[in-house]
Design a protein around this motif. Structure first.
Motif, mmCIF file in Angstrom:
data_model
loop_
_atom_site.group_PDB
_atom_site.id
_atom_site.type_symbol
_atom_site.label_atom_id
_atom_site.label_comp_id
_atom_site.label_asym_id
_atom_site.label_seq_id
_atom_site.Cartn_x
_atom_site.Cartn_y
_atom_site.Cartn_z
ATOM 1 N N TRP A 15 0.843 -1.204 0.000
ATOM 2 C CA TRP A 15 0.000 0.000 0.000
ATOM 3 C C TRP A 15 0.879 1.256 0.000
ATOM 4 O O TRP A 15 0.616 2.206 -0.725
ATOM 5 C CB TRP A 15 -0.922 -0.021 1.204
ATOM 6 N N LYS A 16 1.925 1.231 0.804
ATOM 7 C CA LYS A 16 2.868 2.357 0.813
ATOM 8 C C LYS A 16 3.600 2.464 -0.520
ATOM 9 O O LYS A 16 3.863 3.554 -1.016
ATOM 10 C CB LYS A 16 3.873 2.200 1.954
ATOM 11 N N TRP A 19 1.392 4.209 -3.181
ATOM 12 C CA TRP A 19 1.227 5.659 -3.028
ATOM 13 C C TRP A 19 2.544 6.382 -2.777
ATOM 14 O O TRP A 19 2.550 7.548 -2.382
ATOM 15 C CB TRP A 19 0.226 5.939 -1.910
ATOM 16 N N LYS A 20 3.653 5.677 -3.012
ATOM 17 C CA LYS A 20 4.989 6.270 -2.943
ATOM 18 C C LYS A 20 5.284 6.873 -1.582
ATOM 19 O O LYS A 20 5.779 7.997 -1.471
ATOM 20 C CB LYS A 20 5.179 7.324 -4.045
ATOM 21 N N ARG A 21 4.976 6.105 -0.547
ATOM 22 C CA ARG A 21 5.256 6.559 0.807
ATOM 23 C C ARG A 21 6.624 6.051 1.250
ATOM 24 O O ARG A 21 7.025 4.939 0.916
ATOM 25 C CB ARG A 21 4.163 6.089 1.764
ATOM 26 N N ALA A 158 -5.073 3.490 -10.524
ATOM 27 C CA ALA A 158 -4.088 4.143 -9.653
ATOM 28 C C ALA A 158 -3.207 3.112 -8.952
ATOM 29 O O ALA A 158 -1.994 3.313 -8.801
ATOM 30 C CB ALA A 158 -4.810 5.021 -8.624
ATOM 31 N N GLY A 162 0.845 2.715 -9.504
ATOM 32 C CA GLY A 162 1.819 2.753 -8.418
ATOM 33 C C GLY A 162 2.714 1.530 -8.385
ATOM 34 O O GLY A 162 3.930 1.634 -8.196
#
Length: 205
Positions: A15-16, A19-21, A158, A162
């Motif tokens: 998940w990170k 979204w490029k966390r 999306a 990602g």
């Protein structure tokens, strides 16, 4: 046996990644074992996808055009089984496409990240696919399902964006091209599986 605690950590890490966390690289299991264990997602999403396909069949029964289909009177297990087969074939074909693309783009060393990301990302993808189908199947839920459909598609795009961008460090044009390719391949497979299911179905009696 699925280790749900492990699966939860991997989904959170992916998940990170989507979204490029910061820190996603350290949160996913990037080992060879981690790559193989990511295929447990195929088992994890099974009940989610099954619920979606069951809901789709229920919703389809209210569509007049469906009544003309050779599969309109087919048992649920046959029609839904064909759809589940198509879902998993699409998954395998998509992985093949992504791996060939990674090799072509000189990103073979990142194939592990790509596989891990793509496999575990199917959990949120499957949930997003299922929500509109469940809404469609409810009494009076046609409008709600239609409203939920476009946001679900946007969310899935999306997620794929990602995974591909981070998983293989793909440039925007390459990522967009791969998403288009995966979409076309999925539609083609659905059509082929549907035609085969119709051709092979033998009504009782």
């Amino acid at each position: 046996m699925i280790d749900f605690d492990y699966a939860g950590r991997q989904i959170a890490g992916v998940w990170k990644m989507i979204w490029k966390r910061e820190g996603w690289e350290s949160e996913i299991d990037r080992s060879v074992d981690g790559v193989f264990r990511s295929f447990q997602a195929m088992i994890l999403v099974f009940p989610i996808v099954l619920a979606g396909r069951f809901s789709f069949r229920r919703a389809a029964e209210r569509i007049p055009e469906w009544q003309a289909s050779p599969l309109a009177d087919a048992p649920y297990i046959y029609a839904i089984g064909a759809q589940m087969l198509g879902f998993y074939l699409d998954w395998i074909v998509s992985i093949t496409i992504l791996l060939f693309a990674a090799r072509s783009l000189g990103a073979s060393r990142r194939a592990g990240d790509l596989l891990i990301g793509y496999n575990w990302a199917h959990v949120p993808i499957s949930i997003a696919q299922t929500i509109p189908l469940v809404l469609f199947s409810l009494d009076g839920g046609k409008a709600y399902g239609a409203v939920a459909y476009l946001p679900a598609i946007a969310f899935i795009i999306a997620v794929l964006w990602g995974v591909i961008r981070r998983g293989m460090n793909a440039k925007p044009a390459a990522a967009a091209g791969l998403i288009a390719m995966l979409t076309v391949a999925g539609l083609f497979l659905d059509a082929i599986i549907g035609m085969l299911a119709e051709a092979l179905y033998q009504p009782a009696g």
